[in-house]
Design a protein around this motif. Structure first.
Motif, mmCIF file in Angstrom:
data_model
loop_
_atom_site.group_PDB
_atom_site.id
_atom_site.type_symbol
_atom_site.label_atom_id
_atom_site.label_comp_id
_atom_site.label_asym_id
_atom_site.label_seq_id
_atom_site.Cartn_x
_atom_site.Cartn_y
_atom_site.Cartn_z
ATOM 1 N N GLY A 284 2.351 7.815 -11.492
ATOM 2 C CA GLY A 284 1.193 7.110 -10.974
ATOM 3 C C GLY A 284 0.963 7.322 -9.494
ATOM 4 O O GLY A 284 1.658 8.087 -8.833
ATOM 5 N N LYS A 285 -0.034 6.613 -8.987
ATOM 6 C CA LYS A 285 -0.411 6.690 -7.576
ATOM 7 C C LYS A 285 -0.627 5.275 -7.052
ATOM 8 O O LYS A 285 -1.048 4.391 -7.794
ATOM 9 N N VAL A 286 -0.350 5.095 -5.759
ATOM 10 C CA VAL A 286 -0.569 3.804 -5.108
ATOM 11 C C VAL A 286 -1.410 4.043 -3.860
ATOM 12 O O VAL A 286 -1.130 4.948 -3.074
ATOM 13 N N HIS A 287 -2.451 3.242 -3.700
ATOM 14 C CA HIS A 287 -3.332 3.324 -2.534
ATOM 15 C C HIS A 287 -2.859 2.271 -1.539
ATOM 16 O O HIS A 287 -2.941 1.076 -1.802
ATOM 17 N N VAL A 288 -2.352 2.746 -0.391
ATOM 18 C CA VAL A 288 -1.780 1.862 0.617
ATOM 19 C C VAL A 288 -2.550 2.027 1.922
ATOM 20 O O VAL A 288 -2.900 3.135 2.319
ATOM 21 N N GLU A 289 -2.805 0.906 2.577
ATOM 22 C CA GLU A 289 -3.449 0.925 3.887
ATOM 23 C C GLU A 289 -2.444 0.413 4.916
ATOM 24 O O GLU A 289 -1.865 -0.658 4.747
ATOM 25 N N ILE A 290 -2.242 1.188 5.985
ATOM 26 C CA ILE A 290 -1.294 0.822 7.035
ATOM 27 C C ILE A 290 -2.054 0.747 8.349
ATOM 28 O O ILE A 290 -2.724 1.712 8.740
ATOM 29 N N LYS A 291 -1.946 -0.409 9.038
ATOM 30 C CA LYS A 291 -2.645 -0.623 10.311
ATOM 31 C C LYS A 291 -1.649 -1.053 11.384
ATOM 32 O O LYS A 291 -1.214 -2.202 11.398
ATOM 33 N N PRO A 292 -1.288 -0.135 12.278
ATOM 34 C CA PRO A 292 -0.452 -0.540 13.411
ATOM 35 C C PRO A 292 -1.340 -1.132 14.508
ATOM 36 O O PRO A 292 -2.489 -0.725 14.681
ATOM 37 N N SER A 293 -0.830 -2.112 15.239
ATOM 38 C CA SER A 293 -1.590 -2.681 16.351
ATOM 39 C C SER A 293 -0.620 -3.329 17.336
ATOM 40 O O SER A 293 0.516 -3.654 16.996
ATOM 41 N N ASP A 294 -1.088 -3.494 18.549
ATOM 42 C CA ASP A 294 -0.323 -4.196 19.576
ATOM 43 C C ASP A 294 -1.000 -5.527 19.827
ATOM 44 O O ASP A 294 -2.223 -5.607 19.986
ATOM 45 N N VAL A 295 -0.226 -6.598 19.876
ATOM 46 C CA VAL A 295 -0.739 -7.941 20.054
ATOM 47 C C VAL A 295 -0.068 -8.547 21.283
ATOM 48 O O VAL A 295 1.142 -8.385 21.487
ATOM 49 N N LEU A 296 -0.825 -9.271 22.089
ATOM 50 C CA LEU A 296 -0.270 -9.943 23.253
ATOM 51 C C LEU A 296 0.357 -11.255 22.804
ATOM 52 O O LEU A 296 -0.313 -12.136 22.270
ATOM 53 N N GLY A 297 1.657 -11.364 22.983
ATOM 54 C CA GLY A 297 2.378 -12.569 22.579
ATOM 55 C C GLY A 297 3.012 -13.239 23.777
ATOM 56 O O GLY A 297 2.795 -12.847 24.932
ATOM 57 N N GLU A 298 3.812 -14.274 23.537
ATOM 58 C CA GLU A 298 4.478 -15.021 24.610
ATOM 59 C C GLU A 298 5.426 -14.136 25.418
ATOM 60 O O GLU A 298 5.597 -14.320 26.621
#
Length: 161
Positions: free
Chosen positions: A111-125
């Protein structure tokens, strides 16, 4: 594509009982050819030749033999003959019998799997934190074992720390 594959799928013999059977040829679990169904036989004779493009990268070429149950409209795998890419050269130009091996539905990946990957940088404490969002959107062509398909997804992140 790297080459063209030419194969003749000849016959099977000594199946457990008289059955309606067909064979399927798969390249890395993707079906590339299917024979006609031969009815009520223990020794189906196909003698079908086929040609297909062989991609540069693949792992396994396998021949599967299925029983077709017309009443239940289902299929049962009777066995397979798998070849790793590096084993195919040894078989080139040879006409010989290969034993069917059992297919374990729990280890047969398909089979096949459709995957979405989103890297991001977030401002935290503590400053900028890298964040990774993974979504499994859909799956298709999954294996069916005993007439059922009960899929789930497991996502694992391995980090240097």
């Amino acid at each position: 594509m790297i080459a063209v594959g030419n194969f003749i799928l000849g016959e099977a013999k000594n199946l457990p009982s008289q059955r309606d059977v067909y064979a399927s040829v798969k390249l890395d679990q993707e079906e590339i050819y299917r024979t006609a169904v031969k009815e009520k036989t223990q020794s189906p004779f196909w003698s079908e030749d086929f040609t297909f493009d062989v991609p540069r990268e693949f792992h396994t070429l396998a021949f599967y033999v299925y029983e077709k149950d017309r009443l239940k409209r289902s299929e049962n795998i009777l066995g397979k003959v798998p070849f790793r890419k590096d084993e195919l050269k040894q078989c080139e130009g040879k006409d010989r019998w290969f034993p069917l091996v059992n297919v374990d539905a729990d280890t047969e990946v398909q089979g096949k799997v459709h995957v979405e990957i989103k890297p991001s940088d977030v401002l935290g404490e503590d400053g900028i934190v890298s964040k990774l969002s993974v979504s499994v959107l859909e799956a298709s062509g999954l294996s069916i074992a005993n007439g059922q398909c009960d899929p789930y997804a497991q996502v694992t992140l391995i980090s240097p720390s």
